[in-house]
Design a protein around this motif. Structure first.
Motif, mmCIF file in Angstrom:
data_model
loop_
_atom_site.group_PDB
_atom_site.id
_atom_site.type_symbol
_atom_site.label_atom_id
_atom_site.label_comp_id
_atom_site.label_asym_id
_atom_site.label_seq_id
_atom_site.Cartn_x
_atom_site.Cartn_y
_atom_site.Cartn_z
ATOM 1 N N TYR A 324 5.644 89.022 69.529
ATOM 2 C CA TYR A 324 5.064 88.190 68.470
ATOM 3 C C TYR A 324 3.553 88.413 68.380
ATOM 4 O O TYR A 324 2.997 88.549 67.276
ATOM 5 C CB TYR A 324 5.370 86.720 68.727
ATOM 6 C CG TYR A 324 4.915 85.813 67.603
ATOM 7 C CD1 TYR A 324 5.674 85.689 66.443
ATOM 8 C CD2 TYR A 324 3.729 85.087 67.706
ATOM 9 C CE1 TYR A 324 5.260 84.861 65.403
ATOM 10 C CE2 TYR A 324 3.299 84.254 66.680
ATOM 11 C CZ TYR A 324 4.071 84.149 65.528
ATOM 12 O OH TYR A 324 3.654 83.345 64.497
ATOM 13 N N MET A 339 5.974 78.801 57.096
ATOM 14 C CA MET A 339 7.090 78.670 58.026
ATOM 15 C C MET A 339 8.182 79.702 57.757
ATOM 16 O O MET A 339 8.826 80.199 58.687
ATOM 17 C CB MET A 339 7.679 77.256 57.951
ATOM 18 C CG MET A 339 6.780 76.191 58.553
ATOM 19 S SD MET A 339 6.292 76.592 60.264
ATOM 20 C CE MET A 339 7.882 76.650 61.081
ATOM 21 N N ASN A 340 8.412 80.055 56.494
ATOM 22 C CA ASN A 340 9.425 81.069 56.189
ATOM 23 C C ASN A 340 9.052 82.406 56.803
ATOM 24 O O ASN A 340 9.902 83.116 57.353
ATOM 25 C CB ASN A 340 9.594 81.219 54.672
ATOM 26 C CG ASN A 340 10.328 80.049 54.060
ATOM 27 O OD1 ASN A 340 11.132 79.399 54.726
ATOM 28 N ND2 ASN A 340 10.043 79.768 52.792
ATOM 29 N N VAL A 342 7.122 82.897 59.449
ATOM 30 C CA VAL A 342 7.253 82.786 60.915
ATOM 31 C C VAL A 342 8.722 82.872 61.330
ATOM 32 O O VAL A 342 9.069 83.555 62.305
ATOM 33 C CB VAL A 342 6.619 81.466 61.411
ATOM 34 C CG1 VAL A 342 6.917 81.265 62.896
ATOM 35 C CG2 VAL A 342 5.118 81.490 61.169
ATOM 36 N N GLN A 343 9.594 82.189 60.589
ATOM 37 C CA GLN A 343 11.028 82.240 60.905
ATOM 38 C C GLN A 343 11.585 83.653 60.780
ATOM 39 O O GLN A 343 12.376 84.100 61.605
ATOM 40 C CB GLN A 343 11.783 81.271 59.993
ATOM 41 C CG GLN A 343 11.559 79.805 60.335
ATOM 42 C CD GLN A 343 12.274 78.877 59.363
ATOM 43 O OE1 GLN A 343 12.860 79.310 58.384
ATOM 44 N NE2 GLN A 343 12.210 77.577 59.628
ATOM 45 N N GLN A 344 11.160 84.369 59.743
ATOM 46 C CA GLN A 344 11.616 85.748 59.563
ATOM 47 C C GLN A 344 11.133 86.639 60.706
ATOM 48 O O GLN A 344 11.871 87.502 61.189
ATOM 49 C CB GLN A 344 11.125 86.290 58.226
ATOM 50 C CG GLN A 344 11.819 85.674 57.022
ATOM 51 C CD GLN A 344 11.257 86.178 55.704
ATOM 52 O OE1 GLN A 344 10.444 87.099 55.685
ATOM 53 N NE2 GLN A 344 11.676 85.559 54.613
ATOM 54 N N PHE A 346 10.447 85.727 63.842
ATOM 55 C CA PHE A 346 11.204 85.454 65.057
ATOM 56 C C PHE A 346 12.637 85.966 64.945
ATOM 57 O O PHE A 346 13.218 86.433 65.926
ATOM 58 C CB PHE A 346 11.184 83.950 65.371
ATOM 59 C CG PHE A 346 9.984 83.512 66.155
ATOM 60 C CD1 PHE A 346 9.820 83.920 67.472
ATOM 61 C CD2 PHE A 346 9.003 82.721 65.575
ATOM 62 C CE1 PHE A 346 8.707 83.535 68.211
ATOM 63 C CE2 PHE A 346 7.884 82.331 66.302
ATOM 64 C CZ PHE A 346 7.734 82.740 67.618
ATOM 65 N N SER A 347 13.216 85.888 63.765
ATOM 66 C CA SER A 347 14.573 86.404 63.569
ATOM 67 C C SER A 347 14.622 87.893 63.850
ATOM 68 O O SER A 347 15.521 88.389 64.537
ATOM 69 C CB SER A 347 15.048 86.104 62.149
ATOM 70 O OG SER A 347 16.315 86.687 61.918
ATOM 71 N N ASN A 350 13.909 88.569 67.634
ATOM 72 C CA ASN A 350 15.059 88.218 68.472
ATOM 73 C C ASN A 350 16.187 89.231 68.362
ATOM 74 O O ASN A 350 16.955 89.424 69.308
ATOM 75 C CB ASN A 350 15.557 86.820 68.122
ATOM 76 C CG ASN A 350 14.601 85.730 68.576
ATOM 77 O OD1 ASN A 350 13.790 85.950 69.480
ATOM 78 N ND2 ASN A 350 14.683 84.559 67.962
#
Length: 452
Positions: A324, A339-340, A342-344, A346-347, A350
């Motif tokens: 990250y 937030m979208n 950041v979520q992308q 991390f997805s 991961n």
């Protein structure tokens, strides 16, 4: 089945009386900026329903999962919540579908069914038996199909091993069923074939999400042992055919089981995962026509991220933090407040920290190759942009030869891609567009080599 890498971590007539919508359907959405091809891969289920995945080849999006697929009174409905979309169309007698694709607003999208002329159609001139393969080491059952020649006994036999990703026994992807075609061809020529659903896939037990190639190697060994238990099989003539990472698994199993009679590698990976992925991304860049300067800028970025993944002493959480930090170090602060975004991030991060991917990136098959004593046939398409032919065929021949095993045959096919289809450029979106499932020349070469 496919070893697709990350270009970046932050990119991005009364036929209807017995209705059957299974198969590969394609059409184009007409946009002001140009046409956008869309492909639906619809598969029938044992319960009489359907499951579907969606491809948008021009956007590099393949295998998009859907929530539901229904067909009632000739009306097809497919819900795709991942992209907040819905498709509704009418199945016509001429095997076309007229309909609309709704993603915010409805857009006309008519579909035609793609032909797969190589897929065998019953009745077959051989025996086909549904079998259960027991993996005692892991306490799971694998569901499979064993095809046997109609007449005779003491047949040579092969176990088919799929590539990466959750694959059924036919290695079904992009509307093609390459393992079904291979099994049919070989069995018609006197060779028994066992192919199984991957663990945790279709009718097989187990957890695919947590499995690595070590787990799939034990599944392969269980399949070999099953064949050895069958009276129809010549136990001294049982080999493995592995495609892509399945080829790497075949090498691993053959290195520790001297009873394996032969190995056929179909675009098998023979170098460490990080090296394979770096070359793969380079070839994908070139296939998309990107300037070399772009690749030279991207290469050190990927090398650094792959180096982070090599730290086996770090926990998954520690690796996640390092990745990250690496990905976001040059990103504007305002982007990281979304937030979208950041979520992308991390997805995508991961997805590189799954057990399979970490094992694959760290595994070097060199020592396994050096221990193989059986005959090996290694085949690659020169237009393969996922497993580079030159890099991997050279490694196979050189490393197996170092132990004195000279019974290694390699062959590169000038016009074939990663699936061994005749193609123009080898690009990923071509896989579904091509009618050919696997080159007849490859089928013939495998059959003749095995029988010889």
């Amino acid at each position: 089945m496919l070893l697709i890498g990350f270009l970046s971590l932050w990119i991005y007539p009364s036929i209807l009386s017995a209705q059957d919508v299974s198969g590969t359907w394609s059409g184009e959405i007409v946009l002001p900026t140009g046409n956008l091809p869309i492909v639906f891969h619809i598969t029938s289920t044992p319960s009489g329903g359907y499951t579907t995945t969606v491809d948008s080849p021009n956007q590099g999006a393949n295998g998009i999962e859907t929530e539901s697929t229904t067909l009632q009174d000739s009306i097809l409905n497919i819900k795709i919540p991942l992209i907040q979309a819905l498709y509704q169309g009418k199945l016509n007698a001429d095997q076309t579908i007229t309909g609309t694709f709704v993603q915010g607003r409805p857009i006309v999208l008519d579909l035609k069914k793609r032909k797969r002329p190589q897929e065998p159609v019953a009745p077959f001139p051989y025996k086909s038996e549904e079998v259960t393969v027991r993996n005692e080491a892991d306490g799971i059952n694998l569901a499979g199909t064993l095809t046997l020649p109609e007449k005779g006994t003491q047949f040579p036999a092969v176990v088919l091993v799929t590539g990466s990703g959750a694959q059924n026994r036919d290695e079904e992807l992009m509307g093609h069923k390459p393992f079904l075609v291979i099994a049919d061809y070989l069995t018609r020529h006197g060779i028994a074939v066992l192919r199984c659903d991957d663990r945790g896939t279709a009718a097989s037990q187990g957890d695919h999400a947590t499995a690595t190639n070590e787990d799939f190697a034990r599944d392969t060994e269980a399949a070999l042992n099953y064949l050895r238990s069958r009276k129809e099989i010549d136990t001294k003539k049982i080999g493995i055919i592995g495609h892509s990472s399945g080829g790497t698994i075949a090498f691993h199993v053959a290195a520790r089981d001297q009873r394996v009679a032969f190995v056929v590698s179909l675009a098998g990976a023979a170098v460490q995962g990080d090296s394979l992925m770096l070359k793969q991304v380079e070839l994908i860049f070139k296939s998309e026509g990107m300037p070399d300067a772009n690749w030279q800028t991207t290469k050190p970025i990927l090398q650094n991220r792959y180096a982070i993944l090599q730290q086996a002493d770090k926990t998954t959480e520690e690796l996640q933090k390092e990745l990250y930090a690496d990905v976001t170090k040059n990103m504007p602060p305002e982007q990281l407040k979304d937030m979208n975004t950041v979520q992308q991030l991390f997805s995508q991060i991961n997805s590189m920290l799954t057990p399979w991917y970490l094992h694959f990136m760290r595994y070097d098959p060199t020592q396994d190759l050096k221990r193989i004593q059986c005959p090996v046939l290694a085949l690659n398409g020169e237009k393969d942009i996922q497993v580079d032919a030159t890099m991997n065929l050279k490694a196979i021949q050189q490393r197996i030869g170092e132990n004195g095993n000279k019974n290694v045959t390699i062959k590169a096919y000038p016009k074939l891609n990663h699936l061994f289809q005749a193609c123009e450029r080898g690009k990923l979106e071509e896989y579904a567009q091509l009618e050919e499932t696997i080159s007849p020349e490859v089928l013939k070469d495998m059959m003749e080599w095995i029988l010889k």
